[in-house]
Scaffold this motif. Structure first.
Motif, PDB file in Angstrom:
ATOM      1  N   GLU A 115       0.824  -1.216   0.000  1.00 23.23           N
ATOM      2  CA  GLU A 115       0.000   0.000   0.000  1.00 23.23           C
ATOM      3  C   GLU A 115       0.860   1.268   0.000  1.00 23.23           C
ATOM      4  O   GLU A 115       0.584   2.212  -0.736  1.00 23.23           O
ATOM      5  CB  GLU A 115      -0.950   0.001   1.194  1.00 23.23           C
ATOM      6  CG  GLU A 115      -1.890   1.194   1.197  1.00 23.23           C
ATOM      7  CD  GLU A 115      -2.877   1.172   2.343  1.00 23.23           C
ATOM      8  OE1 GLU A 115      -3.697   2.089   2.394  1.00 23.23           O
ATOM      9  OE2 GLU A 115      -2.820   0.241   3.188  1.00 23.23           O
ATOM     10  N   TRP A 116       1.913   1.295   0.813  1.00 21.03           N
ATOM     11  CA  TRP A 116       2.761   2.488   0.891  1.00 21.03           C
ATOM     12  C   TRP A 116       3.380   2.793  -0.474  1.00 21.03           C
ATOM     13  O   TRP A 116       3.525   3.953  -0.847  1.00 21.03           O
ATOM     14  CB  TRP A 116       3.841   2.354   1.961  1.00 21.03           C
ATOM     15  CG  TRP A 116       4.923   1.353   1.631  1.00 21.03           C
ATOM     16  CD1 TRP A 116       4.970   0.040   1.987  1.00 21.03           C
ATOM     17  CD2 TRP A 116       6.097   1.590   0.846  1.00 21.03           C
ATOM     18  NE1 TRP A 116       6.090  -0.560   1.479  1.00 21.03           N
ATOM     19  CE2 TRP A 116       6.807   0.373   0.777  1.00 21.03           C
ATOM     20  CE3 TRP A 116       6.620   2.714   0.198  1.00 21.03           C
ATOM     21  CZ2 TRP A 116       8.004   0.238   0.083  1.00 21.03           C
ATOM     22  CZ3 TRP A 116       7.825   2.578  -0.491  1.00 21.03           C
ATOM     23  CH2 TRP A 116       8.505   1.356  -0.552  1.00 21.03           C
ATOM     24  N   ARG A 118       2.125   1.912  -3.478  1.00 22.52           N
ATOM     25  CA  ARG A 118       1.061   2.404  -4.381  1.00 22.52           C
ATOM     26  C   ARG A 118       0.852   3.894  -4.166  1.00 22.52           C
ATOM     27  O   ARG A 118       0.736   4.666  -5.117  1.00 22.52           O
ATOM     28  CB  ARG A 118      -0.234   1.627  -4.156  1.00 22.52           C
ATOM     29  CG  ARG A 118      -0.190   0.196  -4.668  1.00 22.52           C
ATOM     30  CD  ARG A 118      -1.575  -0.441  -4.740  1.00 22.52           C
ATOM     31  NE  ARG A 118      -2.342  -0.356  -3.523  1.00 22.52           N
ATOM     32  CZ  ARG A 118      -2.395  -1.290  -2.564  1.00 22.52           C
ATOM     33  NH1 ARG A 118      -1.703  -2.408  -2.702  1.00 22.52           N
ATOM     34  NH2 ARG A 118      -3.143  -1.128  -1.505  1.00 22.52           N
ATOM     35  N   HIS A 119       0.807   4.305  -2.890  1.00 21.85           N
ATOM     36  CA  HIS A 119       0.647   5.735  -2.581  1.00 21.85           C
ATOM     37  C   HIS A 119       1.844   6.535  -3.095  1.00 21.85           C
ATOM     38  O   HIS A 119       1.677   7.633  -3.633  1.00 21.85           O
ATOM     39  CB  HIS A 119       0.467   5.948  -1.070  1.00 21.85           C
ATOM     40  CG  HIS A 119      -0.862   5.490  -0.561  1.00 21.85           C
ATOM     41  ND1 HIS A 119      -2.041   6.122  -0.850  1.00 21.85           N
ATOM     42  CD2 HIS A 119      -1.195   4.422   0.214  1.00 21.85           C
ATOM     43  CE1 HIS A 119      -3.049   5.489  -0.280  1.00 21.85           C
ATOM     44  NE2 HIS A 119      -2.556   4.446   0.369  1.00 21.85           N
ATOM     45  N   LEU A 122       1.655   6.887  -6.974  1.00 19.28           N
ATOM     46  CA  LEU A 122       0.629   7.858  -7.346  1.00 19.28           C
ATOM     47  C   LEU A 122       1.068   9.278  -6.999  1.00 19.28           C
ATOM     48  O   LEU A 122       0.933  10.194  -7.819  1.00 19.28           O
ATOM     49  CB  LEU A 122      -0.700   7.521  -6.664  1.00 19.28           C
ATOM     50  CG  LEU A 122      -1.884   8.417  -7.024  1.00 19.28           C
ATOM     51  CD1 LEU A 122      -2.117   8.461  -8.532  1.00 19.28           C
ATOM     52  CD2 LEU A 122      -3.134   7.940  -6.311  1.00 19.28           C
ATOM     53  N   ALA A 123       1.626   9.455  -5.811  1.00 15.29           N
ATOM     54  CA  ALA A 123       2.094  10.788  -5.414  1.00 15.29           C
ATOM     55  C   ALA A 123       3.199  11.269  -6.351  1.00 15.29           C
ATOM     56  O   ALA A 123       3.224  12.440  -6.739  1.00 15.29           O
ATOM     57  CB  ALA A 123       2.591  10.761  -3.966  1.00 15.29           C
TER      58      ALA A 123
END
Length: 140
Positions: A115-116, A118-119, A122-123
């Motif tokens: 998850e980290w 993926r963030h 995207l960021a």
């Protein structure tokens, strides 16, 4: 940085050709139809903001989609200058049969990331897009 952007661009161009060949829609046209499906009705200026295009650039794309019967324009009853865009049944059908906007293998690989990460991806993409925005004094 340029090499990484070029690799992304190249991957997007290959997928765009595949989309056009299989679904008859460009990625931008498909994105517009997806936004119309989510929003139900939206003005051209609202759509332009959501798909990051000027209203002038968007106008030609809307004309092509309307001529194919995929979307319709409706005048606002109170403000005749305002037009609402809405998805036609043919547009819904096109969305049902179109390939995904992003390749399935890309989405599968993305989903496998922690998850980290993926963030972070995207960021990073959003920040990179911001870097290419013209400073206000240079905008036309």
């Amino acid at each position: 940085m340029f090499q990484a952007l070029r690799r992304l661009q190249q991957g997007c161009e290959v997928h765009a050709k595949r989309l056009s060949r299989l679904g008859g829609l460009t990625p931008l046209q498909l994105l517009i139809l997806q936004v119309l499906q989510m929003e139900q009705e939206i003005t051209a200026s609202g759509l332009a903001k959501q798909v990051s295009l000027s209203q002038a650039a968007l106008s030609g794309v809307l004309d092509r989609l309307e001529s194919r019967g995929l979307l319709a324009r409706r005048r606002d009853e109170r403000d005749r200058r305002k037009q609402w865009l809405l998805l036609e049944d043919a547009g819904r059908d096109a969305l049902r049969t179109a390939p995904p906007l992003l390749p399935e293998y890309v989405m599968a690989r993305f989903a496998e990331l922690p998850e980290w990460e993926r963030h972070a991806v995207l960021a990073g993409l959003l920040r990179a897009a911001e870097l290419f925005e013209l400073p206000e004094e240079e905008e036309e």
